[in-house]
Design a protein around this motif. Structure first.
Motif, PDB file in Angstrom:
ATOM      1  N   PRO A 106      -0.754   3.028  -3.774  1.00 24.02           N
ATOM      2  CA  PRO A 106      -2.013   3.266  -3.062  1.00 24.02           C
ATOM      3  C   PRO A 106      -3.212   2.609  -3.742  1.00 24.02           C
ATOM      4  O   PRO A 106      -4.208   2.298  -3.075  1.00 24.02           O
ATOM      5  N   ASP A 125       0.826  -1.210   0.000  1.00 27.13           N
ATOM      6  CA  ASP A 125       0.000   0.000   0.000  1.00 27.13           C
ATOM      7  C   ASP A 125       0.859   1.258   0.000  1.00 27.13           C
ATOM      8  O   ASP A 125       0.453   2.296  -0.544  1.00 27.13           O
ATOM      9  N   TRP A 174      -3.479  -0.323  -4.652  1.00 24.69           N
ATOM     10  CA  TRP A 174      -3.549  -1.742  -4.304  1.00 24.69           C
ATOM     11  C   TRP A 174      -4.693  -2.041  -3.331  1.00 24.69           C
ATOM     12  O   TRP A 174      -5.246  -3.141  -3.341  1.00 24.69           O
ATOM     13  N   THR A 175      -5.049  -1.078  -2.504  1.00 25.71           N
ATOM     14  CA  THR A 175      -6.147  -1.291  -1.548  1.00 25.71           C
ATOM     15  C   THR A 175      -7.431  -1.650  -2.277  1.00 25.71           C
ATOM     16  O   THR A 175      -8.194  -2.527  -1.838  1.00 25.71           O
TER      17      THR A 175
END
Length: 763
Positions: free
Chosen positions: A405, A401, A407-408
């Motif tokens: 960012p 993450d 990836w969340t």
């Protein structure tokens, strides 16, 4: 004797199941599982024979007091050599069977049970769950204590064999965290692995049952309970059609369902997170066992032996840890990526303490990234087999993450197309791994790896994921420090990543307009090679249904023709027909490994006749070309067996000869069988493409797959007066996208509406 009332219903395999057991409650959760164990204990005590020297011991779910609604009973009848034990056992087992309960049973003395456990590590594990239910408590306690004692003394020696068995199970069932339809018990990260953690903790190897594992275990048990209740029988595989119902039972409601339907995607993501927790804990436990068995490597001064493997990274006791200088200095923002790259390339795990330190103290990456961070990411993505475990470790500690960012949103996101076997996050990592196999085939291997990793970044957002994902991927490429032109190329790869397979399987590759259109969109051979590598990586990461030899050949043929057009500026001429088809007496029938070619006297309906005859012999048509040369009608088809078995070539050749010669008996057989099989699912749809071909208009049919579909549609087109020059059949799971090249412009709206109605009626 206490009675047990049951309502019996059939299972899918014809055996009975208990739908309701008097005094044995249903429900989900730890209290419900314990209540079921209490009720079953009471009932078993009521039917247990009153004899000295015997005891009833529960193992498995009942032994752990974690009874599923439709779980098995695993029982051991212990005895101290009493006479007539077989009759006593029968008096116990038959009432259980008569009640419709599934039973796994054994009859042993304590020495016999321990002897079997010594030879079979799975039995040794099972006895760790042993619990006295009825009869002689001293006898049962002797087995429980001795079995645990024996395990603690022999565990380090037995763990390698247990690991072999576990690895074989994982290879069969896959990883629960990344599967769209995983087995909650047997897949890696499932309930069976929690039992392994409990056994390793019992042996004192490591404290494997941390609070996070306990919480994940409870949620997985709840999911299994809800699945049993949803299906009404014992089942451990969480299939797609049951997810919403299971989610509703667990209280995971869809936001727009009005409280009625469960959020199946939320369930899948929760299961994935819990499975990851279990898998990661088990990886730590295996490594602790390996260190215990191998002993610690020390220097002459007694310090742990450390071996540098990369800048700021050393190996110690088979794990990667930070160099002392890296800990003492101000952390470099690229440090976590460099550690991950070192782990992937050396295939060594990162120590837990190192992951925790990196998560707590490694500063965020600036934008754009420093060159060291960008290089480490490319090294990580291109590391091959070491990529997936290294990435998963970093993800468990929140490092990903910090790098990405986005990836969340992508983590554990389900993919609902049935050809996909993985969740979206694992698919992207797997695509990068598969792309590493093709890096020597392209001029820019770094861009191939990054493009493969980002190709589906737009999924989960409204709109076409290729179009939506292109600017997102370009923004990521810019953030990690790629120059503007290279970032734009990444965006173009994402935008066009479906171009080659779509065109290869749905368009006539011999049509100059097809090749020219692809060449115009691709622009240059560097991009063409990158797209070709990306297509192969994407398909391999998707699953076996996404690729085949014929699809690979079609894509390679398209790439070769487009390359010629880009290199020379001249679109290759269509290939000449097979000379054997344009000479000699008619009809001509040639059968190849995956081709069927027919030449006959020119007449309407020949394509439909050939397609129907192939369907009669259970051959799927992948592509079909029809042409007229010197007064001969030529039909050439690429085929594959529908059920994996090739037809009898003599019978196929004979039927084709009779059919194209007008034999009415063959035609009647074709109509009778082909019209009997109709597709199911959503309503079919027709899409027209007016500018897709040089000398034809393209009719694209999107419908459910069914045997004989090409025959029925070709017949309908022929009867409506449309001449089919070529057909391309593309199967996507249970659906098809079939493209038909109709000779002529067909400019009239009324004529197109008539053709469309005929096709839809045939489907």
């Amino acid at each position: 004797m206490t009675s047990l009332t049951t309502t019996i219903g059939p299972t899918g395999d014809g055996r009975p199941v208990v739908n309701e057991v008097a005094g044995v409650p249903g429900g989900i959760g730890a209290e419900a599982r314990a209540a079921r164990a209490d009720a079953l204990d009471a009932w078993l005590r009521g039917i247990f024979p009153a004899r000295a020297g015997i005891a009833l011991v529960a193992v498995g779910g009942l032994g752990r007091r974690q009874c599923a609604p439709y779980g098995d009973l695993d029982l051991v009848l212990l005895h101290a050599g009493v006479p007539g034990i077989d009759e006593l056992a029968a008096s116990l087992w038959y009432p259980i069977w008569d009640a419709g309960l599934r039973l796994d049973h054994s009859v042993r003395t304590v020495p016999e049970a321990l002897s079997v456990a010594q030879d079979d590590v799975k039995v040794a594990l099972g006895l760790l769950d042993a619990r006295h239910v009825a009869g002689d408590p001293v006898l049962a306690d002797q087995l429980v204590r001795t079995a645990a004692d024996h395990w603690r003394r022999t565990a380090v020696r037995q763990l390698p064999r247990l690991r072999e068995i576990t690895t074989a199970r994982w290879e069969t069932h896959g990883e629960l965290a990344f599967l769209l339809e995983g087995d909650l018990k047997e897949a890696a990260g499932g309930l069976r692995d929690v039992g392994l953690l409990r056994a390793i903790a019992t042996a004192g190897v490591t404290d494997a049952l941390r609070p996070a594992v306990h919480a994940a275990h409870r949620r997985l048990l709840d999911a299994r309970d809800a699945l049993h209740q949803q299906v009404g029988r014992r089942v451990d595989r969480l299939v797609a059609q049951e997810r919403d119902g299971v989610a509703a039972l667990l209280g995971l409601r869809a936001a727009d369902a009005g409280g009625g339907t469960g959020d199946g995607d939320a369930l899948l993501r929760r299961v994935a997170g819990d499975a990851r927790t279990v898998s990661h804990a088990l990886d730590d436990a295996w490594r602790a066992a390996d260190r215990l068995r191998a002993g610690r490597h020390r220097t002459a001064g007694g310090r742990p032996l450390r071996r540098p493997v990369a800048r700021d990274v050393v190996e110690q006791d088979g794990e990667l840890v930070l160099a002392r200088a890296a800990i003492g200095a101000r952390p470099d923002p690229s440090l976590s990526l460099r550690v991950a790259a070192a782990a992937a390339t050396t295939r060594l795990p990162i120590a837990r303490a190192t992951c925790e330190w990196l998560a707590a103290y490694c500063p965020p990456l600036p934008a754009p990234w420093p060159p060291a961070a960008r290089a480490a990411l490319i090294t990580l993505l291109g590391a091959g087999p070491g990529l997936v475990p290294a990435w998963e470790t970093c993800d468990r500690y929140g490092l990903i993450d910090g790098w990405l960012p986005e990836w969340t949103r992508l983590r554990s996101l389900p993919q609902h197309n049935p050809v996909h076997r993985f969740t979206l996050d694992r698919h992207l990592v797997q695509a990068a791994y598969e792309a590493s196999r093709h890096t020597r085939d392209v001029d820019r291997p770094d861009l191939l790896l990054l493009g493969a990793f980002l190709h589906d970044i737009g999924k989960g957002l409204p709109g076409d994921h290729s179009t939506v994902g292109a600017p997102l991927a370009e923004a990521v490429a810019t953030r990690i420090g790629l120059p503007d032109d290279e970032a734009a190329l990444i965006g173009r790869l994402v935008r066009l990543h479906l171009l080659l397979p779509d065109v290869a399987t749905r368009r006539d590759l011999s049509d100059p307009k097809t090749v020219a259109g692809v060449a115009e969109r691709v622009g240059d051979t560097t991009t063409l090679d990158l797209l070709h590598g990306l297509v192969q990586a994407d398909a391999a990461a998707t699953g076996p249904a996404a690729w085949s030899d014929w699809k690979g050949r079609l894509v390679a043929e398209l790439v070769a023709r487009v390359r010629t057009a880009l290199d020379t500026g001249v679109v290759p001429a269509p290939p000449a027909p097979d000379p054997a088809l344009v000479a000699g007496p008619l009809p001509v029938v040639h059968l190849g490994e995956d081709r069927v070619s027919v030449a006959a006297a020119d007449r309407r309906g020949l394509l439909a006749t050939v397609a129907g005859c192939l369907a009669l012999h259970r051959l799927e048509v992948i592509s079909a070309d029809a042409a007229t040369v010197n007064g001969r009608a030529l039909v050439q088809c690429r085929v594959q067996p529908r059920y994996g078995l090739a037809p009898d070539p003599i019978a196929l050749r004979a039927d084709l000869r009779r059919a194209v010669g007008g034999d009415v008996s063959v035609t009647q057989r074709l109509r009778g069988r082909a019209l009997a099989a109709r597709g199911q699912g959503a309503a079919p749809r027709v899409v027209w493409h007016r500018e897709a071909a040089t000398d034809a208009v393209l009719l694209e049919l999107r419908a459910a797959d069914a045997a004989g579909l090409l025959y029925r549609v070709a017949c309908a087109l022929d009867e409506a007066g449309a001449q089919v020059r070529a057909a391309r059949i593309s199967t996507l799971g249970g659906d098809v996208v079939d493209a038909f090249y109709l000779v002529g412009g067909w400019p009239s709206d009324a004529d197109r509406a008539r053709i469309e109605a005929a096709v839809l009626a045939a489907v």
